[in-house]
Scaffold this motif. Structure first.
Motif, short mmCIF file in Angstrom:
data_model
loop_
_atom_site.label_atom_id
_atom_site.label_comp_id
_atom_site.label_asym_id
_atom_site.label_seq_id
_atom_site.Cartn_x
_atom_site.Cartn_y
_atom_site.Cartn_z
N GLN A 13 0.84 -1.20 0.00
CA GLN A 13 0.00 0.00 0.00
C GLN A 13 0.87 1.25 0.00
OE1 GLN A 13 -2.73 -0.23 3.30
NE2 GLN A 13 -4.17 -1.44 2.10
N PRO A 14 0.38 2.35 -0.50
CA PRO A 14 1.13 3.60 -0.38
C PRO A 14 1.51 3.87 1.08
CG PRO A 14 -0.73 3.89 -1.85
CD PRO A 14 -0.88 2.52 -1.24
N GLY A 16 3.69 2.05 2.59
CA GLY A 16 4.18 0.79 3.10
C GLY A 16 5.63 0.54 2.79
N VAL A 114 2.66 -0.83 -6.04
CA VAL A 114 2.21 0.00 -4.92
C VAL A 114 0.83 0.54 -5.27
CG1 VAL A 114 2.71 1.93 -3.41
CG2 VAL A 114 4.59 0.61 -4.44
N SER A 115 -0.15 0.07 -4.53
CA SER A 115 -1.53 0.44 -4.85
C SER A 115 -2.40 0.23 -3.63
CB SER A 115 -2.05 -0.40 -6.01
OG SER A 115 -3.43 -0.15 -6.23
N SER A 116 -3.41 1.07 -3.50
CA SER A 116 -4.36 0.89 -2.42
C SER A 116 -5.55 0.05 -2.88
CB SER A 116 -4.84 2.25 -1.91
OG SER A 116 -5.38 3.02 -2.96
#
Length: 116
Positions: A13-14, A16, A114-116
């Motif tokens: 996640q952003p 992270g 990287v993604s929510s």
């Protein structure tokens, strides 16, 4: 024969963190500068960071300075990249590279998303 095998990629996640590893063989690891490079879809290969023998000289791309940390374990022939405060723009295939640029012999890469 030089072999570089990356691992540790995945989905984060952003904000992270992830830690990449590169197991090296087929050459005298401790004598070589080593680097990480990355390539995002549709983009050119980008140099990320380099570490020289003995870890005395370390360099980072401006885009990752202060967030990523490169290190090496010469006893185990492993190169690391600790990635903190990850951003969507860090999404790419990450390569371990022999040498101090993005253009040396490299492994197959490990995907970081990287993604929510």
């Amino acid at each position: 024969q030089v072999q570089l095998v990356e691992s540790g990629g995945g989905l984060a996640q952003p904000g992270g963190s992830l830690r990449l590893s590169c197991a090296a063989s087929g050459f005298t690891f401790s004598s070589f500068a080593m680097s990480w490079a990355r390539q995002a879809p549709g983009e050119a290969l980008e140099w990320v960071s380099s570490i020289y023998p003995d870890g005395r000289n370390i360099y980072y791309a401006e885009s990752v300075e202060g967030r990523f940390t490169i290190s090496r374990d010469d006893a185990k022939n492993i190169l690391y990249l600790q990635m903190n405060s990850l951003e969507p723009e860090d999404t790419a295939l990450y390569y371990c590279v022999q040498g101090a640029t993005a253009w040396g012999t490299r492994g197959q890469g490990t995907q970081v998303t990287v993604s929510s």
